[in-house]
Design a protein around this motif. Structure first.
Motif, PDB file in Angstrom:
ATOM      1  N   ASP A  26     -31.150 -23.519  52.038  1.00 55.33           N
ATOM      2  CA  ASP A  26     -31.006 -22.077  51.874  1.00 55.33           C
ATOM      3  C   ASP A  26     -31.961 -21.326  52.788  1.00 55.33           C
ATOM      4  N   ALA A  27     -33.099 -21.954  53.120  1.00 58.33           N
ATOM      5  CA  ALA A  27     -34.105 -21.293  53.944  1.00 58.33           C
ATOM      6  C   ALA A  27     -34.865 -22.323  54.773  1.00 58.33           C
ATOM      7  N   VAL A  28     -35.259 -21.905  55.964  1.00 60.59           N
ATOM      8  CA  VAL A  28     -36.111 -22.704  56.847  1.00 60.59           C
ATOM      9  C   VAL A  28     -37.250 -21.810  57.294  1.00 60.59           C
ATOM     10  N   PHE A  29     -38.469 -22.317  57.176  1.00 64.37           N
ATOM     11  CA  PHE A  29     -39.662 -21.604  57.614  1.00 64.37           C
ATOM     12  C   PHE A  29     -40.251 -22.404  58.769  1.00 64.37           C
ATOM     13  N   ASP A  30     -40.030 -21.942  59.988  1.00 58.67           N
ATOM     14  CA  ASP A  30     -40.436 -22.653  61.199  1.00 58.67           C
ATOM     15  C   ASP A  30     -41.821 -22.190  61.623  1.00 58.67           C
ATOM     16  N   THR A  31     -42.811 -23.035  61.411  1.00 59.15           N
ATOM     17  CA  THR A  31     -44.182 -22.680  61.773  1.00 59.15           C
ATOM     18  C   THR A  31     -44.539 -23.116  63.188  1.00 59.15           C
ATOM     19  N   ILE A  32     -43.612 -23.791  63.870  1.00 52.69           N
ATOM     20  CA  ILE A  32     -43.875 -24.273  65.225  1.00 52.69           C
ATOM     21  C   ILE A  32     -43.300 -23.307  66.251  1.00 52.69           C
ATOM     22  N   GLU A  38     -36.337 -24.490  66.507  1.00 49.31           N
ATOM     23  CA  GLU A  38     -35.412 -23.412  66.138  1.00 49.31           C
ATOM     24  C   GLU A  38     -33.988 -23.942  66.066  1.00 49.31           C
ATOM     25  N   ARG A  39     -33.546 -24.669  67.087  1.00 52.55           N
ATOM     26  CA  ARG A  39     -32.185 -25.218  67.105  1.00 52.55           C
ATOM     27  C   ARG A  39     -31.949 -26.102  65.890  1.00 52.55           C
ATOM     28  N   THR A  40     -32.902 -26.985  65.612  1.00 56.47           N
ATOM     29  CA  THR A  40     -32.770 -27.892  64.470  1.00 56.47           C
ATOM     30  C   THR A  40     -32.761 -27.107  63.162  1.00 56.47           C
ATOM     31  N   GLY A  41     -33.700 -26.179  63.019  1.00 57.84           N
ATOM     32  CA  GLY A  41     -33.789 -25.396  61.793  1.00 57.84           C
ATOM     33  C   GLY A  41     -32.537 -24.594  61.505  1.00 57.84           C
ATOM     34  N   HIS A  50     -31.429 -18.317  55.329  1.00 59.45           N
ATOM     35  CA  HIS A  50     -32.449 -17.497  55.977  1.00 59.45           C
ATOM     36  C   HIS A  50     -33.369 -18.373  56.819  1.00 59.45           C
ATOM     37  N   TYR A  51     -33.573 -17.955  58.061  1.00 60.33           N
ATOM     38  CA  TYR A  51     -34.472 -18.647  58.983  1.00 60.33           C
ATOM     39  C   TYR A  51     -35.615 -17.702  59.311  1.00 60.33           C
ATOM     40  N   MET A  52     -36.851 -18.161  59.114  1.00 62.46           N
ATOM     41  CA  MET A  52     -38.038 -17.359  59.429  1.00 62.46           C
ATOM     42  C   MET A  52     -38.876 -18.149  60.413  1.00 62.46           C
ATOM     43  N   THR A  53     -39.296 -17.486  61.492  1.00 57.68           N
ATOM     44  CA  THR A  53     -40.118 -18.159  62.481  1.00 57.68           C
ATOM     45  C   THR A  53     -41.449 -17.446  62.680  1.00 57.68           C
ATOM     46  N   LEU A  54     -42.454 -18.244  62.956  1.00 57.82           N
ATOM     47  CA  LEU A  54     -43.756 -17.724  63.369  1.00 57.82           C
ATOM     48  C   LEU A  54     -43.860 -17.936  64.878  1.00 57.82           C
ATOM     49  N   GLN A  55     -42.771 -17.673  65.571  1.00 56.15           N
ATOM     50  CA  GLN A  55     -42.622 -17.957  66.991  1.00 56.15           C
ATOM     51  C   GLN A  55     -43.726 -17.343  67.836  1.00 56.15           C
ATOM     52  N   GLY A  56     -43.883 -17.889  69.019  1.00 54.64           N
ATOM     53  CA  GLY A  56     -44.917 -17.432  69.918  1.00 54.64           C
ATOM     54  C   GLY A  56     -44.410 -16.583  71.074  1.00 54.64           C
ATOM     55  N   ARG A  86     -26.434 -14.329  63.134  1.00 54.10           N
ATOM     56  CA  ARG A  86     -25.682 -13.758  62.015  1.00 54.10           C
ATOM     57  C   ARG A  86     -24.185 -13.988  62.225  1.00 54.10           C
ATOM     58  N   TYR A  87     -23.716 -13.807  63.449  1.00 54.70           N
ATOM     59  CA  TYR A  87     -22.297 -13.959  63.712  1.00 54.70           C
ATOM     60  C   TYR A  87     -21.880 -15.396  64.019  1.00 54.70           C
ATOM     61  N   SER A  88     -22.724 -16.174  64.685  1.00 49.84           N
ATOM     62  CA  SER A  88     -22.327 -17.534  65.051  1.00 49.84           C
ATOM     63  C   SER A  88     -22.525 -18.546  63.921  1.00 49.84           C
ATOM     64  N   HIS A  89     -23.541 -18.334  63.070  1.00 50.02           N
ATOM     65  CA  HIS A  89     -23.849 -19.308  62.016  1.00 50.02           C
ATOM     66  C   HIS A  89     -23.830 -18.713  60.603  1.00 50.02           C
ATOM     67  N   GLY A  90     -23.685 -17.406  60.497  1.00 50.51           N
ATOM     68  CA  GLY A  90     -23.655 -16.775  59.182  1.00 50.51           C
ATOM     69  C   GLY A  90     -25.000 -16.817  58.468  1.00 50.51           C
ATOM     70  N   ILE A  91     -26.083 -16.752  59.246  1.00 47.56           N
ATOM     71  CA  ILE A  91     -27.421 -16.796  58.646  1.00 47.56           C
ATOM     72  C   ILE A  91     -28.224 -15.567  59.055  1.00 47.56           C
ATOM     73  N   GLU A  92     -29.302 -15.342  58.332  1.00 49.30           N
ATOM     74  CA  GLU A  92     -30.239 -14.270  58.671  1.00 49.30           C
ATOM     75  C   GLU A  92     -31.424 -14.874  59.420  1.00 49.30           C
ATOM     76  N   TYR A  93     -31.796 -14.264  60.527  1.00 50.76           N
ATOM     77  CA  TYR A  93     -32.887 -14.733  61.383  1.00 50.76           C
ATOM     78  C   TYR A  93     -34.009 -13.712  61.313  1.00 50.76           C
ATOM     79  N   TRP A  94     -35.199 -14.159  60.943  1.00 55.97           N
ATOM     80  CA  TRP A  94     -36.343 -13.260  60.793  1.00 55.97           C
ATOM     81  C   TRP A  94     -37.539 -13.818  61.544  1.00 55.97           C
ATOM     82  N   TRP A  95     -38.456 -12.981  61.884  1.00 54.48           N
ATOM     83  CA  TRP A  95     -39.683 -13.389  62.557  1.00 54.48           C
ATOM     84  C   TRP A  95     -40.819 -12.520  62.048  1.00 54.48           C
ATOM     85  N   THR A  96     -42.011 -12.942  62.353  1.00 50.29           N
ATOM     86  CA  THR A  96     -43.172 -12.159  61.971  1.00 50.29           C
ATOM     87  C   THR A  96     -44.251 -12.304  63.019  1.00 50.29           C
TER      88      THR A  96
END
Length: 151
Positions: A26-32, A38-41, A50-56, A86-96
């Motif tokens: 349901d959710a992935v929190f990518d700390t890398i 990102e692709r894997t998550g 929901h995908y959340m990244t702490l991207q650089g 959102r359109y290709s995978h039907g997910i929400e992508y977030w970052w901080t």
């Protein structure tokens, strides 16, 4: 890893992890925040996930082009990804954007002390063997958490 609350364990040395758990989260929190993680998550998520990244990207682009150009450029890249996923995978992508926070670390420590946050340690190395610890993680000989002990 089941002792930390996981419902399923996958031996990544014997199974294709992307096939074994594709579309199950349901959710992935990518700390890398690397393109590979990102692709894997993204592929691990169910539709509606929901995908959340702490991207650089924001920091890297701001360092390269300065605050006035770098931050808006990073934000536009991230907004494009948000719409695309959102359109290709039907997910929400977030970052901080993050900063070091001693209060947040104290909260994490408190959760760990009362047993609400479990972090099983796979292997401990003395600080003098920091190179060995990195090599073990990089070669995936140690799949879990590695701790460096200070003398």
């Amino acid at each position: 890893m089941l002792e930390s609350g996981a419902e399923q364990a996958v031996d990544y040395t014997a199974e294709d992890i992307e096939v074994a758990i594709k579309g199950k989260f349901d959710a992935v929190f990518d700390t890398i925040g690397l393109p590979e993680t990102e692709r894997t998550g993204i592929h691990f998520l169910k539709r509606g996930g929901h995908y959340m990244t702490l991207q650089g990207e924001a920091a890297a682009l701001t360092d390269r082009y300065g605050l006035v150009v770098g931050l808006p450029l990073a934000t536009s890249i991230l907004l494009k990804k948000q719409i695309q996923y959102r359109y290709s995978h039907g997910i929400e992508y977030w970052w901080t954007y993050m900063r070091a926070d001693s209060d947040g670390l104290a909260e994490i420590r408190g959760l760990s002390e009362i047993g609400k946050l479990k972090m099983p340690v796979e292997k401990t190395f003395p600080i003098a063997q920091v190179r060995d610890a990195h090599e073990a993680k990089d070669s995936r000989r140690v799949p879990g958490k590695v701790v460096l002990e200070l003398d």
